[in-house]
Design a protein around this motif. Structure first.
Motif, PDB file in Angstrom:
ATOM      1  N   PRO A   1      22.952  63.534  33.103  1.00 26.91           N
ATOM      2  CA  PRO A   1      24.230  63.896  32.474  1.00 26.91           C
ATOM      3  C   PRO A   1      24.826  65.163  33.082  1.00 26.91           C
ATOM      4  CG  PRO A   1      22.606  63.361  30.817  1.00 26.91           C
ATOM      5  CD  PRO A   1      21.879  63.386  32.126  1.00 26.91           C
ATOM      6  N   GLU A   2      23.958  66.117  33.349  1.00 29.70           N
ATOM      7  CA  GLU A   2      24.386  67.377  33.943  1.00 29.70           C
ATOM      8  C   GLU A   2      24.941  67.148  35.348  1.00 29.70           C
ATOM      9  OE1 GLU A   2      21.788  70.917  33.839  1.00 29.70           O
ATOM     10  OE2 GLU A   2      21.427  70.521  35.954  1.00 29.70           O
ATOM     11  N   LEU A   3      24.236  66.356  36.117  1.00 25.90           N
ATOM     12  CA  LEU A   3      24.648  66.118  37.493  1.00 25.90           C
ATOM     13  C   LEU A   3      26.000  65.398  37.522  1.00 25.90           C
ATOM     14  CD1 LEU A   3      23.232  66.660  40.262  1.00 25.90           C
ATOM     15  CD2 LEU A   3      22.870  64.202  40.358  1.00 25.90           C
ATOM     16  N   ILE A   4      26.124  64.398  36.674  1.00 25.19           N
ATOM     17  CA  ILE A   4      27.365  63.637  36.636  1.00 25.19           C
ATOM     18  C   ILE A   4      28.505  64.505  36.109  1.00 25.19           C
ATOM     19  CG2 ILE A   4      28.518  61.707  35.479  1.00 25.19           C
ATOM     20  CD1 ILE A   4      25.718  60.299  35.596  1.00 25.19           C
ATOM     21  N   GLY A   5      28.191  65.329  35.103  1.00 21.26           N
ATOM     22  CA  GLY A   5      29.213  66.171  34.508  1.00 21.26           C
ATOM     23  C   GLY A   5      29.745  67.223  35.466  1.00 21.26           C
ATOM     24  N   MET A   6      28.893  67.684  36.372  1.00 21.61           N
ATOM     25  CA  MET A   6      29.279  68.782  37.255  1.00 21.61           C
ATOM     26  C   MET A   6      29.883  68.313  38.575  1.00 21.61           C
ATOM     27  SD  MET A   6      28.786  71.766  36.026  1.00 21.61           S
ATOM     28  CE  MET A   6      28.802  72.800  37.501  1.00 21.61           C
ATOM     29  N   SER A   7      29.449  67.166  39.075  1.00 22.16           N
ATOM     30  CA  SER A   7      29.714  66.827  40.466  1.00 22.16           C
ATOM     31  C   SER A   7      31.105  66.259  40.703  1.00 22.16           C
ATOM     32  CB  SER A   7      28.680  65.815  40.959  1.00 22.16           C
ATOM     33  OG  SER A   7      27.395  66.335  40.793  1.00 22.16           O
ATOM     34  N   ASP A   8      31.680  66.634  41.862  1.00 24.28           N
ATOM     35  CA  ASP A   8      32.928  66.025  42.314  1.00 24.28           C
ATOM     36  C   ASP A   8      32.636  64.697  43.013  1.00 24.28           C
ATOM     37  OD1 ASP A   8      34.613  68.159  41.421  1.00 24.28           O
ATOM     38  OD2 ASP A   8      33.731  69.340  43.035  1.00 24.28           O
ATOM     39  N   ARG A   9      31.467  64.573  43.553  1.00 29.68           N
ATOM     40  CA  ARG A   9      30.949  63.278  44.015  1.00 29.68           C
ATOM     41  C   ARG A   9      29.426  63.374  44.038  1.00 29.68           C
ATOM     42  NH1 ARG A   9      30.504  63.655  49.904  1.00 29.68           N
ATOM     43  NH2 ARG A   9      31.215  65.722  50.510  1.00 29.68           N
ATOM     44  N   ILE A  10      28.785  62.216  44.040  1.00 24.09           N
ATOM     45  CA  ILE A  10      27.333  62.198  43.906  1.00 24.09           C
ATOM     46  C   ILE A  10      26.714  61.430  45.060  1.00 24.09           C
ATOM     47  CG2 ILE A  10      25.387  61.455  42.459  1.00 24.09           C
ATOM     48  CD1 ILE A  10      27.384  61.593  40.080  1.00 24.09           C
ATOM     49  N   LEU A  11      25.784  62.088  45.750  1.00 22.86           N
ATOM     50  CA  LEU A  11      25.008  61.402  46.776  1.00 22.86           C
ATOM     51  C   LEU A  11      23.669  61.019  46.154  1.00 22.86           C
ATOM     52  CD1 LEU A  11      25.672  63.943  49.668  1.00 22.86           C
ATOM     53  CD2 LEU A  11      26.833  61.756  49.287  1.00 22.86           C
ATOM     54  N   VAL A  12      23.258  59.775  46.391  1.00 18.79           N
ATOM     55  CA  VAL A  12      22.007  59.320  45.786  1.00 18.79           C
ATOM     56  C   VAL A  12      20.973  59.095  46.882  1.00 18.79           C
ATOM     57  CG1 VAL A  12      20.916  57.624  44.292  1.00 18.79           C
ATOM     58  CG2 VAL A  12      23.333  58.188  43.989  1.00 18.79           C
ATOM     59  N   MET A  13      19.776  59.655  46.660  1.00 17.01           N
ATOM     60  CA  MET A  13      18.707  59.511  47.656  1.00 17.01           C
ATOM     61  C   MET A  13      17.654  58.538  47.183  1.00 17.01           C
ATOM     62  SD  MET A  13      18.056  63.109  49.399  1.00 17.01           S
ATOM     63  CE  MET A  13      17.361  62.159  50.730  1.00 17.01           C
ATOM     64  N   ARG A  14      17.060  57.867  48.173  1.00 11.76           N
ATOM     65  CA  ARG A  14      15.912  57.007  47.877  1.00 11.76           C
ATOM     66  C   ARG A  14      15.007  57.000  49.102  1.00 11.76           C
ATOM     67  NH1 ARG A  14      18.254  52.039  46.650  1.00 11.76           N
ATOM     68  NH2 ARG A  14      17.905  51.250  48.729  1.00 11.76           N
ATOM     69  N   ASP A  15      13.726  57.270  48.897  1.00 14.00           N
ATOM     70  CA  ASP A  15      12.730  57.220  49.976  1.00 14.00           C
ATOM     71  C   ASP A  15      13.156  58.003  51.220  1.00 14.00           C
ATOM     72  OD1 ASP A  15      11.270  55.623  48.341  1.00 14.00           O
ATOM     73  OD2 ASP A  15      11.992  53.753  49.229  1.00 14.00           O
ATOM     74  N   GLY A  16      13.686  59.207  51.032  1.00 15.03           N
ATOM     75  CA  GLY A  16      13.961  60.077  52.159  1.00 15.03           C
ATOM     76  C   GLY A  16      15.250  59.831  52.904  1.00 15.03           C
ATOM     77  N   HIS A  17      16.083  58.926  52.406  1.00  8.82           N
ATOM     78  CA  HIS A  17      17.388  58.769  53.039  1.00  8.82           C
ATOM     79  C   HIS A  17      18.464  58.628  51.964  1.00  8.82           C
ATOM     80  CE1 HIS A  17      16.416  54.558  52.261  1.00  8.82           C
ATOM     81  NE2 HIS A  17      17.699  54.326  52.310  1.00  8.82           N
ATOM     82  N   LEU A  18      19.723  58.674  52.409  1.00  4.68           N
ATOM     83  CA  LEU A  18      20.826  58.567  51.448  1.00  4.68           C
ATOM     84  C   LEU A  18      21.086  57.098  51.147  1.00  4.68           C
ATOM     85  CD1 LEU A  18      23.166  61.274  52.963  1.00  4.68           C
ATOM     86  CD2 LEU A  18      22.029  61.374  50.748  1.00  4.68           C
ATOM     87  N   ALA A  19      20.940  56.740  49.878  1.00  6.61           N
ATOM     88  CA  ALA A  19      21.119  55.333  49.504  1.00  6.61           C
ATOM     89  C   ALA A  19      22.587  55.018  49.260  1.00  6.61           C
ATOM     90  CB  ALA A  19      20.301  55.010  48.258  1.00  6.61           C
ATOM     91  N   GLY A  20      23.404  56.034  48.985  1.00  2.00           N
ATOM     92  CA  GLY A  20      24.817  55.770  48.772  1.00  2.00           C
ATOM     93  C   GLY A  20      25.528  56.942  48.135  1.00  2.00           C
ATOM     94  N   GLU A  21      26.846  56.801  48.012  1.00  2.00           N
ATOM     95  CA  GLU A  21      27.662  57.853  47.421  1.00  2.00           C
ATOM     96  C   GLU A  21      28.456  57.268  46.265  1.00  2.00           C
ATOM     97  OE1 GLU A  21      29.971  60.201  50.165  1.00  2.00           O
ATOM     98  OE2 GLU A  21      31.454  60.680  48.624  1.00  2.00           O
ATOM     99  N   LEU A  22      28.593  58.045  45.181  1.00  2.00           N
ATOM    100  CA  LEU A  22      29.340  57.592  44.015  1.00  2.00           C
ATOM    101  C   LEU A  22      30.409  58.622  43.685  1.00  2.00           C
ATOM    102  CD1 LEU A  22      26.270  56.508  41.882  1.00  2.00           C
ATOM    103  CD2 LEU A  22      27.953  54.951  42.880  1.00  2.00           C
ATOM    104  N   PRO A  23      31.557  58.182  43.152  1.00  2.00           N
ATOM    105  CA  PRO A  23      32.627  59.118  42.819  1.00  2.00           C
ATOM    106  C   PRO A  23      32.320  59.898  41.548  1.00  2.00           C
ATOM    107  CG  PRO A  23      33.235  56.891  42.204  1.00  2.00           C
ATOM    108  CD  PRO A  23      31.908  56.790  42.885  1.00  2.00           C
ATOM    109  N   ALA A  24      33.139  60.912  41.272  1.00  2.00           N
ATOM    110  CA  ALA A  24      32.981  61.719  40.072  1.00  2.00           C
ATOM    111  C   ALA A  24      33.011  60.814  38.847  1.00  2.00           C
ATOM    112  CB  ALA A  24      34.104  62.750  39.985  1.00  2.00           C
ATOM    113  N   GLY A  25      32.206  61.178  37.842  1.00  2.00           N
ATOM    114  CA  GLY A  25      32.247  60.447  36.589  1.00  2.00           C
ATOM    115  C   GLY A  25      31.606  59.081  36.631  1.00  2.00           C
ATOM    116  N   SER A  26      30.799  58.797  37.626  1.00  2.00           N
ATOM    117  CA  SER A  26      30.098  57.509  37.657  1.00  2.00           C
ATOM    118  C   SER A  26      29.109  57.427  36.501  1.00  2.00           C
ATOM    119  CB  SER A  26      29.340  57.353  38.979  1.00  2.00           C
ATOM    120  OG  SER A  26      30.242  57.326  40.052  1.00  2.00           O
TER     121      SER A  26
END
Lengths: 333, 486
Positions: B447-472
């Motif tokens: 909740p904190e991460l989503i509430g603060m971020s202008d966009r969100i990068l998601v990691m999985r197993d040492g690499h970037l799995a994807g990017e999500l917009p604010a408020g995802s």
């Protein structure tokens, strides 16, 4: 369970082949040192490994060897003992003063000396485990207390041993001093203890990871206390050998020999990890022999004490750096 | 059939905080019971209670129809409950057999019966179909997956009927996970009850027969795996209202301040990130996915070994924390007390620490600096260890403000501080962003991460799995983080 043994598949173990263990490295280094030393001494017209030379190396190795055997056990648990040097001085006085030249008092004196040493080891161990004082500080503190007592009470040698007790220090079997044989027998016994018994296994476990050991039901405190008791007993035995050679007790006989730091140096030179958990007595004896051989070579060459210490320091650093490198290489595999 | 273990009404409080509230759990022979939940949901605490490492405040544990209470993990082991830890509890310099029988070495005529120990270990390894491991090999020389096998063999050697596994795949590579699947299958076939703690959706559905979901220390749901869909499970794990305690988001995005192209090291691969002035970028992912590794790479703690980094369009090499600081990259570390502060020094000393160390001694107005993070002026002479967690974190922020950073990497900036102080940290971070700093924020609290971020990068197993917009949604983040594709 045993029925499956015959059907056991062949297990390949390629990784254990062609591996140079620290222990092997120590003895290879010792051989190289003996060869190089012999050549150097020969160039000066002497012989390193004649009767007297061998005797010299073994005599030097005996007392340091005993202390280093005890130190090995202590260091394997991840602890450390800085008290043997002054303890040796005090034990030599206890032995010599109790004997006071009377052959009938030899046995009581030996028992009293060993018993007192054990008590000091118990104090070391309990201060470390029960009071949670760092081993460096705890044993340094005990060493200082003993030193204070020695300096306050004695000004020089005291007591005397009966002629019969001197056999321990001077008798030989061929070129090998009796005391060296005793030291080696003890080394084998401790080797057996460390590698073959449950208690020995637990010594390695405590030094490897005290928390893992504790969670496996091992009494870590007891293990550490026991190694300290054994280490101090070894110092007591070393004192008895020294007394038998000197004929009397001397307060600074241990400190002058530098048995505290020198024993740690021998253990580390022998490939035992200073943080504990890996190493053993075989390597330590190799380390002791290397230090004793270096001494003898330098004496034969007439090198100044200053240069002697410089070379010993350099050897120690190079050895430990080599172990660290081989460890890194193994991990990178 | 009666369960092997029945935990009833388990409650546990730590320092006045409910860690577990009234939890019931049953483990059956030959069944894999998955225990899932977000970080901090109480999974580990429950498992530790089962294994005797913690005692419940209230509640009972019934093992094979008998009420039990374990004084220590050793007692639990003797009763047949073993735990396979996330971090290894093996002695690397001892052999496989020596580790398996640690503390329980078989003795014959005063010495350890090594032959019997090794034969018994070999038998257990055979039982697991594990032919690549020799009982005499030092554990140090085994790959991580095989070390885990040794842990399981150790559990079996105690005749464990219940084995709890804490995130067993966390340290494993992809192909090693298959091996673990086989292993768990064989344990089931042997009639062992397995408690499987994980937050990886795929494993939970592949392996388990029953799933229990914990959230904030309470049991949300417990059902047969066949009766649950990944969608339902994710919702059960994260479903909570988003607090309205976050400052407004940025309206404009400035120039890119730091950019990483194809970065990688031992823990990371193919990391490409742009951080622009004025934005807060959230970095999400499960524990061990490499979030902190990114923070540590950017700030030179564990540098990148591949790829390019540019700061303000100039190529730079960041090979030490000092280099990172010189290039204007600040690092609010995850471990405030261990890495962020010199606890026995004063607020003033801590505030000036980085500036003095990297840029030489110089005079700045410490009081004004502390004022800007909301610390009263009277505090400058106080030792940092006497401050509350929230105020300590303000000192950390002040320390970095003193060097006027271009980029701020904040790893769990609100860990262990109370709600009011959290809000203070949120506002400070947003103010910093508005003043032109690019911020990368890591948090396990979604909740904190989503509430603060202008966009969100998601990691999985040492690499970037994807990017999500604010408020995802939390579901979207979790889906990317676990790779469930939901």
């Amino acid at each position: 369970m045993t029925a499956t043994q015959a059907a056991q598949p062949v297990r390949h173990n390629a990784t254990s082949r062609g591996r140079v263990t620290p222990t092997l490295m120590v003895y290879l280094a010792l051989v190289v040192l003996l060869v190089v030393g012999s050549v150097l001494v020969a160039m000066r017209g002497g012989v390193l490994l004649d009767h007297g030379g061998i005797l010299n190396i073994l005599t030097r190795s005996t007392v340091l060897g005993l202390v280093a055997i005890g130190q090995t056990m202590v260091i394997l648990t991840g602890s450390l003992d800085l008290s043997p040097a002054y303890l040796i001085g005090l034990c030599s006085l206890i032995a010599a003063e109790t004997m006071a030249g009377d052959p009938g008092m030899v046995v009581p004196a030996v028992l009293l000396t060993v018993g007192f040493a054990a008590l000091v080891g118990l104090v070391n161990g309990l201060v470390i485990t029960a009071l949670k004082v760092n081993a460096f500080i705890a044993t340094l503190g005990v060493a200082l207390i003993i030193r204070g007592y020695l300096e306050n009470t004695y000004t020089g040698p005291a007591g005397s041993v009966p002629r019969g007790f001197q056999h321990l220090g001077y008798d030989r079997i061929g070129p090998v001093p009796l005391s060296t044989v005793v030291m080696l027998v003890i080394a084998v016994a401790v080797w057996w203890y460390l590698t073959r018994t449950k208690g020995g296994y637990h010594v390695y476990a405590v030094g490897g990871d005290a928390e893992v050991a504790r969670l496996s039901g091992i009494r870590t405190g007891r293990t550490i206390v026991m190694t300290h008791v054994l280490c101090s007993v070894m110092a007591g035995l070393a004192a008895l050998f020294l007394v038998s050679r000197l004929g009397s007790g001397a307060p600074l006989v241990g400190a002058d020999g530098g048995y505290d730091l020198e024993s740690i140096a021998a253990v580390v030179l022998g490939g035992t990890l200073l943080s504990g958990g890996r190493g053993g007595v075989a390597g330590t004896i190799g380390g002791v022999l290397i230090l004793a051989t270096l001494d003898t070579v330098f004496d034969d060459l007439g090198v100044t004490p200053f240069l002697k210490d410089v070379v010993r320091g350099a050897v120690l650093i190079v050895a430990v750096a080599l172990y660290a490198r081989s460890q890194l290489a193994r991990r990178a595999r | 059939m009666a369960p092997i273990v029945r935990m009833n009404g388990i409650n546990k409080r730590f320092l006045g905080v409910d860690a577990l509230k009234d939890i019931d759990l049953e483990l059956h022979a030959g069944e894999v019971h998955a225990l899932v939940g977000e970080n901090g949901a109480g999974k580990s605490t429950l498992m530790k209670i089962l294994a005797g490492a913690h005692r419940p405040d209230t509640g009972t544990i019934v093992l094979n129809g008998q009420l039990v209470s374990f004084a220590s993990p050793v007692h639990a082991q003797r009763a047949g409950i073993a735990i396979v830890h996330q971090e290894m509890t093996l002695l690397p310099d001892r052999s496989v057999a020596e580790n398996v029988y640690l503390g329980r070495e078989p003795v014959r005529r005063g010495h350890v019966d090594r032959a019997r120990m090794q034969a018994a270990t070999a038998d257990l390894l055979d039982r697991l179909g594990e032919r690549g491991i020799t009982p005499r090999t030092p554990v140090r020389r085994l790959p991580v997956a095989q070390q885990q096998v040794v842990e399981i063999v150790k559990a079996l050697s105690m005749d464990a009927r219940v084995i709890a596994m804490d995130e067993p795949t966390a340290a494993l590579a992809e192909h090693e996970v298959e091996l673990l699947y086989d292993l768990v299958g064989r344990l089931r076939a042997d009639g062992i009850a397995v408690l499987y703690v994980s937050h990886r959706m795929r494993e939970v559905f592949d392996l388990s027969q029953r799933i229990t979901v914990l959230k904030d220390g309470a049991l949300v749901t417990s059902a047969a795996t066949t009766e649950m869909t990944p969608d339902q499970l994710v919702r059960a794990m994260v479903g909570r209202p988003l607090d309205a305690m976050f400052p407004d988001r940025a309206k404009t995005r400035g120039p890119v301040r730091v950019s990483v192209r194809g970065g990688g090291n031992e823990r990371l691969r193919d990391i490409t990130i742009d951080l622009a002035a004025g934005e807060i970028v959230g970095l999400a992912g499960l524990q061990g996915a490499g979030r902190s590794a990114v923070a540590r790479a950017l700030t030179g703690v564990d540098p990148l070994t591949r790829g390019e980094v540019e700061v303000d369009d100039r190529p730079v090499r960041i090979r030490s924390p000092r280099a990172a600081i010189r290039h204007g990259i600040a690092h609010v570390t995850e471990d405030r007390k261990g890495e962020g502060l010199a606890l026995r020094q004063t607020v003033r000393d801590n505030t000036m620490l980085v500036r003095n160390a990297v840029f030489g001694r110089s005079r700045i107005d410490v009081d004004r600096l502390l004022g800007s993070v909301g610390l009263a002026a009277g505090r400058t002479g106080q030792e940092v260890r006497f401050l509350s967690g929230g105020n300590q974190q303000k000192v950390v922020l002040a320390k970095w403000l003193a060097v006027a950073p271009k980029v701020l990497v904040a790893d769990e900036p609100t860990r262990g501080i109370d709600v009011g102080a959290k809000r203070g940290v949120y506002e400070l971070l947003r103010e910093l962003a508005c003043s032109g700093v690019a911020i990368l924020m890591i948090s396990s609290e979604l909740p904190e991460l989503i509430g603060m971020s202008d966009r969100i990068l998601v990691m999985r197993d040492g690499h970037l799995a994807g990017e999500l917009p604010a408020g995802s949604s939390e579901e979207a983040v979790m889906a990317l983080a676990t790779g469930s594709g939901a």
